[in-house]
Design an enzyme around this catalytic site. Sequence first.
Site, PDB file in Angstrom:
ATOM      1  N   HIS A 121       0.756  -1.187   0.198  1.00  0.00           N
ATOM      2  CA  HIS A 121      -0.006   0.046  -0.143  1.00  0.00           C
ATOM      3  C   HIS A 121       0.954   1.347   0.026  1.00  0.00           C
ATOM      4  O   HIS A 121       1.983   1.135   0.539  1.00  0.00           O
ATOM      5  CB  HIS A 121      -0.798  -0.025   1.187  1.00  0.00           C
ATOM      6  CG  HIS A 121      -2.082   1.123   1.407  1.00  0.00           C
ATOM      7  ND1 HIS A 121      -1.667   2.351   1.716  1.00  0.00           N
ATOM      8  CD2 HIS A 121      -3.239   0.853   1.110  1.00  0.00           C
ATOM      9  CE1 HIS A 121      -2.843   3.081   1.519  1.00  0.00           C
ATOM     10  NE2 HIS A 121      -3.802   2.050   1.573  1.00  0.00           N
ATOM     11  N   ASP A 198       3.221  -3.584   8.233  1.00  0.00           N
ATOM     12  CA  ASP A 198       1.991  -3.126   8.186  1.00  0.00           C
ATOM     13  C   ASP A 198       1.021  -4.047   8.271  1.00  0.00           C
ATOM     14  O   ASP A 198       0.588  -4.876   7.495  1.00  0.00           O
ATOM     15  CB  ASP A 198       1.790  -2.556   6.490  1.00  0.00           C
ATOM     16  CG  ASP A 198       0.542  -1.838   6.396  1.00  0.00           C
ATOM     17  OD1 ASP A 198      -0.329  -1.952   6.958  1.00  0.00           O
ATOM     18  OD2 ASP A 198       0.511  -1.317   4.811  1.00  0.00           O
ATOM     19  N   GLN A 201      -4.315  -4.808   7.266  1.00  0.00           N
ATOM     20  CA  GLN A 201      -5.008  -5.785   6.686  1.00  0.00           C
ATOM     21  C   GLN A 201      -5.237  -7.309   7.471  1.00  0.00           C
ATOM     22  O   GLN A 201      -5.960  -8.089   7.276  1.00  0.00           O
ATOM     23  CB  GLN A 201      -4.882  -6.210   5.446  1.00  0.00           C
ATOM     24  CG  GLN A 201      -5.040  -4.962   4.181  1.00  0.00           C
ATOM     25  CD  GLN A 201      -6.714  -4.448   4.373  1.00  0.00           C
ATOM     26  OE1 GLN A 201      -7.576  -5.000   4.894  1.00  0.00           O
ATOM     27  NE2 GLN A 201      -6.970  -3.362   4.007  1.00  0.00           N
ATOM     28  N   LYS A 224     -10.781  -0.237  10.580  1.00  0.00           N
ATOM     29  CA  LYS A 224     -10.956  -1.359   9.620  1.00  0.00           C
ATOM     30  C   LYS A 224     -11.353  -2.558  10.690  1.00  0.00           C
ATOM     31  O   LYS A 224     -11.562  -3.764  10.174  1.00  0.00           O
ATOM     32  CB  LYS A 224      -9.362  -1.634   8.812  1.00  0.00           C
ATOM     33  CG  LYS A 224      -9.087  -1.027   7.787  1.00  0.00           C
ATOM     34  CD  LYS A 224      -7.944  -1.335   7.091  1.00  0.00           C
ATOM     35  CE  LYS A 224      -7.193   0.106   6.368  1.00  0.00           C
ATOM     36  NZ  LYS A 224      -7.840   0.351   5.069  1.00  0.00           N
ATOM     37  N   CYS A 363      -4.719   2.176  -3.840  1.00  0.00           N
ATOM     38  CA  CYS A 363      -3.372   2.686  -3.034  1.00  0.00           C
ATOM     39  C   CYS A 363      -2.305   1.652  -3.387  1.00  0.00           C
ATOM     40  O   CYS A 363      -1.316   1.726  -2.721  1.00  0.00           O
ATOM     41  CB  CYS A 363      -3.487   2.829  -1.701  1.00  0.00           C
ATOM     42  SG  CYS A 363      -5.027   4.147  -1.210  1.00  0.00           S
TER      43      CYS A 363
HETATM   44  N1  PMP Z   1      -1.815  -0.287   4.490  1.00  0.00           N
HETATM   45  C1  PMP Z   1      -2.663  -1.204   4.072  1.00  0.00           C
HETATM   46  C2  PMP Z   1      -2.340  -2.549   3.661  1.00  0.00           C
HETATM   47  C3  PMP Z   1      -3.995  -0.768   3.874  1.00  0.00           C
HETATM   48  O1  PMP Z   1      -5.122  -1.649   3.346  1.00  0.00           O
HETATM   49  C4  PMP Z   1      -4.493   0.738   4.381  1.00  0.00           C
HETATM   50  C5  PMP Z   1      -5.634   0.939   4.167  1.00  0.00           C
HETATM   51  N2  PMP Z   1      -6.210   1.165   2.870  1.00  0.00           N
HETATM   52  C6  PMP Z   1      -3.087   1.360   5.045  1.00  0.00           C
HETATM   53  C7  PMP Z   1      -2.091   0.854   5.049  1.00  0.00           C
HETATM   54  C8  PMP Z   1      -3.489   2.771   5.699  1.00  0.00           C
HETATM   55  O2  PMP Z   1      -4.614   2.713   6.393  1.00  0.00           O
HETATM   56  P1  PMP Z   1      -5.169   4.148   6.953  1.00  0.00           P
HETATM   57  O3  PMP Z   1      -5.689   4.945   5.818  1.00  0.00           O
HETATM   58  O4  PMP Z   1      -6.286   3.730   7.933  1.00  0.00           O
HETATM   59  O5  PMP Z   1      -4.079   4.880   7.638  1.00  0.00           O
END
Ligand code: PMP
Length: 410
Positions: A121, A198, A201, A224, A363
Amino acid sequence: MDVKRIREDFPMLKVKSKKGYDLIYFDNAATAFKPYSVIDAVTKYYTNYSVNAHRGDYELGFTVDTLYEEARERVAKFINCEKKEVVFTTGASFGLNQVAYGYAGKHLQPGDVILTDEAEHASNYLPWMNIAEAKGAKLEFIPLDDNGMITPEQVEKMMSNKVKIIAIAHVTNVLGAEIDIKEISRIAHEHGAIIVVDGAQSAPHMKVDMKDLDCDFFAFSGHKLCGSTGVGVLYGKYELLEDMEPMLLGGGSNARYDMCGNILMKNPPYKFEPGTPPIEATLGMKAAIDYIDAIGMDTIYTYEHELRDYMLKKMQSELDNVEIYNADVESSIITFNIKDVFSQDAATYFSDKGISLRSGQHCAKLLMDVLQTPSTLRASLAFYNTKEEVDHFIEVCKSINKESMLDVFF
Ligand code: PMP
């Protein structure tokens, strides 16, 4: 698991689409719905003890301070670490940036290497890209295998004494690949590197145990996990938190400062928490963890994987107009396209039939080149989704063709 009962806990699952369809929500990787207990925890804060945390020497101040620190304790229990290793952030993005700028920014030397990969991401790629450039370090990419996985064997091959940081997701957000963090942590440490995970997920869908994974940093978001938006967690091994600079300064995170440029920071985790935090969201995240733990993370994991298998098998056996990109990955995510239909147009069609799913690049823009497509659809499931919803989804997939698409757009 009594899904019918569980669904009663979620007000959003009673929402209907403009055309009167029951809402089918398959965008859980973006954010999850909140049960009443989370909403109540947030409301209770604003109704009963709506004062600042770590500030007031009065009764309500003590009440909030206690609840806020209980939330930290609860998170620590949830991820199996020490309470003092739990830093509250605004979300996974903030946590990962904090480690990139505050830890790597302090320690990286020119020529050092950060290992990452094309499935990350943006929140776990761009901060590393920036800090590598600022420090004269290099980003190197761990090759993905045919299923989009990063394997320990590949990581081992990439290791050298130049590698100082491995920055990877526990579960990737497009393919849903579950990476063997425990083994990769072992490899990292054997070579004197640290591993930054990270967990955006993974934390909502599987047990995450910091002592077992033995990673050095781990970031995730409350929203999430059926919690509130605006709050997240950065776990760090305590000695590494002590050795990291805060990305932001302000009230509450320092013990003293003077007019000659001296600052004495508080100890972690407080040195990373300047300013007024999202108190209601933090209490909401605690309620979410209580809720999820009451169902049981292993139960959730099993149910979501079974539901995903059910959906995948139906897509493979009943549909000839879809291309699936992660059929061989263990996951609660299905990433796919409807043949000859642009993903955003398809998402609009699904929406017209009451189904919310994600289209675009999620993203993870580097991954699109690997998948050789400009964009995809992504259906990401949660424990409150059902087989009936999947059945409706399959019927909608069947009905997508050039003529039916025209009905939606004109
Ligand atoms: N890493 C991953 C794998 C994600 O799926 C996301 C959220 N789409 C994020 C980071 C970022 O999370 P947040 O927008 O809550 O900061």
